[in-house]
Write an enzyme that holds these catalytic residues in place. Structure first.
Site, PDB file in Angstrom:
ATOM      1  N   SER A 114       0.834  -1.206   0.000  1.00 54.16           N
ATOM      2  CA  SER A 114       0.000   0.000   0.000  1.00 54.16           C
ATOM      3  C   SER A 114       0.865   1.251   0.000  1.00 54.16           C
ATOM      4  CB  SER A 114      -0.892   0.014   1.242  1.00 54.16           C
ATOM      5  OG  SER A 114      -1.542   1.253   1.381  1.00 54.16           O
ATOM      6  N   TYR A 142      -2.585   0.391  10.025  1.00 53.38           N
ATOM      7  CA  TYR A 142      -2.720  -0.330   8.755  1.00 53.38           C
ATOM      8  C   TYR A 142      -1.461  -0.157   7.910  1.00 53.38           C
ATOM      9  CZ  TYR A 142      -3.903  -1.027   3.853  1.00 53.38           C
ATOM     10  OH  TYR A 142      -3.866  -1.410   2.528  1.00 53.38           O
ATOM     11  N   LYS A 179     -17.811  -1.661   0.923  1.00 55.64           N
ATOM     12  CA  LYS A 179     -16.710  -1.115   1.713  1.00 55.64           C
ATOM     13  C   LYS A 179     -17.112  -0.033   2.710  1.00 55.64           C
ATOM     14  CE  LYS A 179     -12.640  -0.505  -0.131  1.00 55.64           C
ATOM     15  NZ  LYS A 179     -11.834  -1.468   0.667  1.00 55.64           N
TER      16      LYS A 179
END
Length: 322
Positions: A114, A142, A179
């Site tokens: 990411s 994250y 989502k």
């Protein structure tokens, strides 16, 4: 057989569609299929087998000789998740186990990293300076989990014979209905415009950026899966690669193009960025794409204008899936 983890999710389900379009139909999909809101993403697709993520490694022990390639795209993708134990379990340790299995059985591996690994961008957004990777300071747990795995992978003496980590930037496109808060701003804009005729964007809390002038590298999911498909067939240059469009655009650009795709007059309002993410907000991201280009990927990336038009008109308006 091709294995796709996180297969009922956003990017992975689009990859399954791309593989089906190329007549790859022996696809083993791995996920937590108890999350029913994601399951429509797989409806109508040509699949060989469903495997629960908790049973996958036992399944692989029994079936590895039939597996050609693994796309490991499953993860806890909620950037507001604060439970590091959950992120360690699903993003870090599960990925380590996947890597070790691919080493053991000599299977090629593409996994999802990411752009959150880059933190506030102080050290840039280049994927070529791997010596900088341990210095990155992501802005949330994250991002830490993704950066921790990238660094762990680079340190391993034993590696799959081919592997690639993909640092996804701001991906948008079909199959993200499930989502919620983590859906792209385009989907939120579409819903707000349809319901209210207007939409809201976050104000800037950084004097260097105007309201709506915050910039991100938005990349269409169809481009993302094309890169994955390229790596399926080009297994010669292992490493970690950025995957964005290579061009930062403003949230105002995004909003105006969403109104335009709907044929509506723009009505944009600004609200304060929520305090729980305000201090962890990225004001600028832009992928350096030279490394991926250097290994032969030469397809152009979809412009924000064309990507939003396709997404809104072909998917969001009819409520369809890719």
């Amino acid at each position: 057989m091709i294995v796709v983890t996180g297969a009922a999710g956003f990017i992975a389900s689009c990859l399954v569609s791309r593989l089906n379009a190329a007549n790859f139909n022996d696809i083993v999909v791995v996920d937590n299929f108890a999350v029913e809101k994601k399951l429509p993403n797989l409806h109508g697709k040509k699949l060989r087998e469903y495997v629960d993520r908790n049973e996958f490694f036992d399944w692989l022990d029994d079936n590895h000789e039939q597996v050609e390639f693994i796309f490991h795209l499953g993860a806890r993708t909620d950037t507001t998740e604060q439970d590091r134990a959950v992120l360690d379990l699903l993003n870090l340790n599960y990925s380590k186990q996947m890597w070790q299995a691919c080493v053991r059985y000599q299977l090629p591996l593409v996994y999802a990293s990411s752009a959150a690994t880059y933190g506030d961008g102080t050290l840039g957004y280049t994927d070529t300076e791997e010596a900088l990777f341990p210095l990155y300071r992501p802005l949330n747990p994250y991002g830490d989990s993704k950066n921790d795995f990238d660094n762990w992978a680079l340190q391993q003496e034993e590696k799959p014979y081919f592997w690639a980590g993909l640092k996804f930037f701001n991906v948008y496109g079909p199959n993200e209905y499930h989502k919620g808060r983590m859906a792209s701003v385009i989907m939120h804009a579409f819903n707000q415009i349809q319901q209210h005729g207007s939409m809201v964007l976050f104000k800037s809390h950084n004097p260097d950026y105007t309201d709506g002038g915050q910039m991100r590298d938005f990349v269409y999911v169809k481009d993302v899966v094309e890169v994955c498909y390229f790596l399926l067939h080009n297994r010669t240059h292992s490493g970690i690669y950025n995957l964005g469009s290579g061009q930062a655009r403003t949230f105002l650009d995004l909003a105006l193009n969403t109104f335009n795709a709907l044929g509506r007059t723009a009505d944009i309002r600004f609200i304060d960025t929520p305090e729980d993410i305000r201090d962890k907000y990225q004001y600028f991201t832009e992928a350096a794409m030279g490394k991926l280009r250097s290994i032969g990927y030469d397809r152009p990336f979809t412009s924000l204008e064309d990507g939003i038009t396709d997404y809104v008109q072909q998917y969001l308006v009819p409520g369809s899936y890719y």
